[in-house]
Design a protein around this motif. Structure first.
Motif, PDB file in Angstrom:
ATOM      1  N   HIS A  38       0.859  -1.180   0.000  1.00 36.32           N
ATOM      2  CA  HIS A  38       0.000   0.000   0.000  1.00 36.32           C
ATOM      3  C   HIS A  38       0.894   1.228   0.000  1.00 36.32           C
ATOM      4  O   HIS A  38       1.765   1.363   0.860  1.00 36.32           O
ATOM      5  CB  HIS A  38      -0.900   0.037   1.236  1.00 36.32           C
ATOM      6  CG  HIS A  38      -1.672  -1.220   1.463  1.00 36.32           C
ATOM      7  ND1 HIS A  38      -2.853  -1.477   0.831  1.00 36.32           N
ATOM      8  CD2 HIS A  38      -1.410  -2.297   2.238  1.00 36.32           C
ATOM      9  CE1 HIS A  38      -3.305  -2.661   1.222  1.00 36.32           C
ATOM     10  NE2 HIS A  38      -2.445  -3.182   2.068  1.00 36.32           N
ATOM     11  N   VAL A  39       0.703   2.128  -0.976  1.00 35.17           N
ATOM     12  CA  VAL A  39       1.507   3.348  -1.082  1.00 35.17           C
ATOM     13  C   VAL A  39       0.555   4.538  -1.053  1.00 35.17           C
ATOM     14  O   VAL A  39      -0.407   4.584  -1.819  1.00 35.17           O
ATOM     15  CB  VAL A  39       2.335   3.361  -2.389  1.00 35.17           C
ATOM     16  CG1 VAL A  39       3.126   4.647  -2.509  1.00 35.17           C
ATOM     17  CG2 VAL A  39       3.260   2.159  -2.438  1.00 35.17           C
ATOM     18  N   GLU A  40       0.844   5.472  -0.157  1.00 36.14           N
ATOM     19  CA  GLU A  40       0.059   6.691  -0.073  1.00 36.14           C
ATOM     20  C   GLU A  40       0.985   7.875  -0.297  1.00 36.14           C
ATOM     21  O   GLU A  40       1.985   8.032   0.400  1.00 36.14           O
ATOM     22  CB  GLU A  40      -0.601   6.817   1.301  1.00 36.14           C
ATOM     23  CG  GLU A  40      -1.394   8.084   1.463  1.00 36.14           C
ATOM     24  CD  GLU A  40      -1.968   8.239   2.862  1.00 36.14           C
ATOM     25  OE1 GLU A  40      -2.570   9.291   3.116  1.00 36.14           O
ATOM     26  OE2 GLU A  40      -1.794   7.333   3.686  1.00 36.14           O
ATOM     27  N   VAL A  41       0.676   8.693  -1.294  1.00 37.04           N
ATOM     28  CA  VAL A  41       1.421   9.924  -1.554  1.00 37.04           C
ATOM     29  C   VAL A  41       0.615  11.041  -0.904  1.00 37.04           C
ATOM     30  O   VAL A  41      -0.451  11.425  -1.400  1.00 37.04           O
ATOM     31  CB  VAL A  41       1.606  10.170  -3.069  1.00 37.04           C
ATOM     32  CG1 VAL A  41       2.427  11.421  -3.317  1.00 37.04           C
ATOM     33  CG2 VAL A  41       2.260   8.964  -3.726  1.00 37.04           C
ATOM     34  N   THR A  42       1.124  11.563   0.230  1.00 36.44           N
ATOM     35  CA  THR A  42       0.330  12.495   1.024  1.00 36.44           C
ATOM     36  C   THR A  42       0.198  13.863   0.375  1.00 36.44           C
ATOM     37  O   THR A  42      -0.785  14.555   0.610  1.00 36.44           O
ATOM     38  CB  THR A  42       0.940  12.652   2.425  1.00 36.44           C
ATOM     39  OG1 THR A  42       2.266  13.153   2.305  1.00 36.44           O
ATOM     40  CG2 THR A  42       0.952  11.334   3.156  1.00 36.44           C
ATOM     41  N   LEU A 106       8.004   3.797   9.095  1.00 39.61           N
ATOM     42  CA  LEU A 106       7.909   3.631  10.540  1.00 39.61           C
ATOM     43  C   LEU A 106       7.616   4.979  11.175  1.00 39.61           C
ATOM     44  O   LEU A 106       8.228   5.992  10.828  1.00 39.61           O
ATOM     45  CB  LEU A 106       9.203   3.050  11.097  1.00 39.61           C
ATOM     46  CG  LEU A 106       9.630   1.701  10.502  1.00 39.61           C
ATOM     47  CD1 LEU A 106      10.966   1.269  11.075  1.00 39.61           C
ATOM     48  CD2 LEU A 106       8.585   0.648  10.767  1.00 39.61           C
ATOM     49  N   VAL A 107       6.689   4.998  12.106  1.00 41.16           N
ATOM     50  CA  VAL A 107       6.320   6.220  12.812  1.00 41.16           C
ATOM     51  C   VAL A 107       6.895   6.129  14.215  1.00 41.16           C
ATOM     52  O   VAL A 107       6.766   5.096  14.885  1.00 41.16           O
ATOM     53  CB  VAL A 107       4.782   6.373  12.853  1.00 41.16           C
ATOM     54  CG1 VAL A 107       4.383   7.614  13.610  1.00 41.16           C
ATOM     55  CG2 VAL A 107       4.228   6.413  11.443  1.00 41.16           C
ATOM     56  N   GLY A 108       7.562   7.208  14.662  1.00 39.32           N
ATOM     57  CA  GLY A 108       8.178   7.225  15.982  1.00 39.32           C
ATOM     58  C   GLY A 108       7.152   7.126  17.097  1.00 39.32           C
ATOM     59  O   GLY A 108       5.963   7.409  16.913  1.00 39.32           O
ATOM     60  N   LEU A 117       4.365  12.659   6.287  1.00 40.44           N
ATOM     61  CA  LEU A 117       4.366  13.370   5.011  1.00 40.44           C
ATOM     62  C   LEU A 117       5.233  12.644   3.999  1.00 40.44           C
ATOM     63  O   LEU A 117       6.154  11.928   4.361  1.00 40.44           O
ATOM     64  CB  LEU A 117       4.884  14.795   5.190  1.00 40.44           C
ATOM     65  CG  LEU A 117       3.992  15.734   5.991  1.00 40.44           C
ATOM     66  CD1 LEU A 117       4.682  17.077   6.163  1.00 40.44           C
ATOM     67  CD2 LEU A 117       2.659  15.929   5.307  1.00 40.44           C
ATOM     68  N   GLY A 118       4.936  12.863   2.730  1.00 41.62           N
ATOM     69  CA  GLY A 118       5.726  12.257   1.655  1.00 41.62           C
ATOM     70  C   GLY A 118       5.059  11.004   1.139  1.00 41.62           C
ATOM     71  O   GLY A 118       3.861  10.968   0.888  1.00 41.62           O
ATOM     72  N   ILE A 119       5.857   9.946   1.012  1.00 44.15           N
ATOM     73  CA  ILE A 119       5.348   8.664   0.522  1.00 44.15           C
ATOM     74  C   ILE A 119       5.311   7.697   1.700  1.00 44.15           C
ATOM     75  O   ILE A 119       6.346   7.390   2.289  1.00 44.15           O
ATOM     76  CB  ILE A 119       6.233   8.119  -0.610  1.00 44.15           C
ATOM     77  CG1 ILE A 119       6.238   9.094  -1.779  1.00 44.15           C
ATOM     78  CG2 ILE A 119       5.742   6.747  -1.055  1.00 44.15           C
ATOM     79  CD1 ILE A 119       7.192   8.733  -2.884  1.00 44.15           C
TER      80      ILE A 119
END
Length: 179
Positions: A38-42, A106-108, A117-119
């Motif tokens: 799954h890829v999300e471009v924010t 990975l989210v801290g 943000l980003g990809i």
């Protein structure tokens, strides 16, 4: 659907264990297990979903109403096994032979995943039970993380000893790390 662990490394096989208890009135015709990227471009608020590994089986089927089935699937999601790389996020360049699938984002600790943000890349194991044309499909998604091993884990030590000498020589081979 259960997985052996939450975090897998690139090149490692993913083992999915299925436990099917058919309490419905429908008959399961076949089982499909796949790894989905799954890829999300924010920035543009777009989403892409691509299958990166897949297996389909009729072994143990049909699963009639009231019966059970225990089955294991082993999937190996790699960039080299995909013929059509269009729409797949990669770590590295497309023409390089050692390019990997993109690592999971990975989210801290203490941060909101919605603030990334980003990809943003994530993976899941998707199991589909096909119940025929009228019965439809039953789908289960189970998320996991696909990452590179830590650089310290990539050190391989070899020790050579000589019969003539009392010195021990240690050679360390380091794998090439891409950023």
């Amino acid at each position: 659907v259960t997985l052996e662990k939450d975090i897998y490394y690139h090149g490692e096989q993913i083992g999915a264990n299925l436990s099917i208890n058919n309490c419905s009135r429908k008959t399961v015709k076949n089982i499909k297990c796949s790894v989905i990227q799954h890829v999300e471009v924010t920035m543009t608020n777009t989403h892409f979903t691509k299958m990166v590994a897949s297996l389909e089986s009729k072994e143990g089927c049909p699963i009639t109403p009231g019966s059970n089935l225990q089955k294991s699937f082993t999937l190996n999601p790699t960039a080299q096994t995909n013929k059509n790389l269009a729409g797949i996020a990669l770590d590295g360049k497309l023409k390089d032979s050692d390019a990997n699938l993109a690592s999971s984002t990975l989210v801290g600790a203490g941060q909101n995943p919605g603030d990334a943000l980003g990809i943003v890349v994530s993976y899941s194991v998707r199991v589909s039970l096909n119940c025929g044309a009228l019965g439809g499909e039953l789908v289960a998604d189970l998320p996991f993380k696909l990452v590179h091993p830590s650089p310290g884990a990539m050190v391989i030590k070899k020790t050579l000893t000589s019969q003539d000498s009392t010195d021990n020589i240690v050679f360390e081979d380091f794998a090439r790390i891409r950023r």
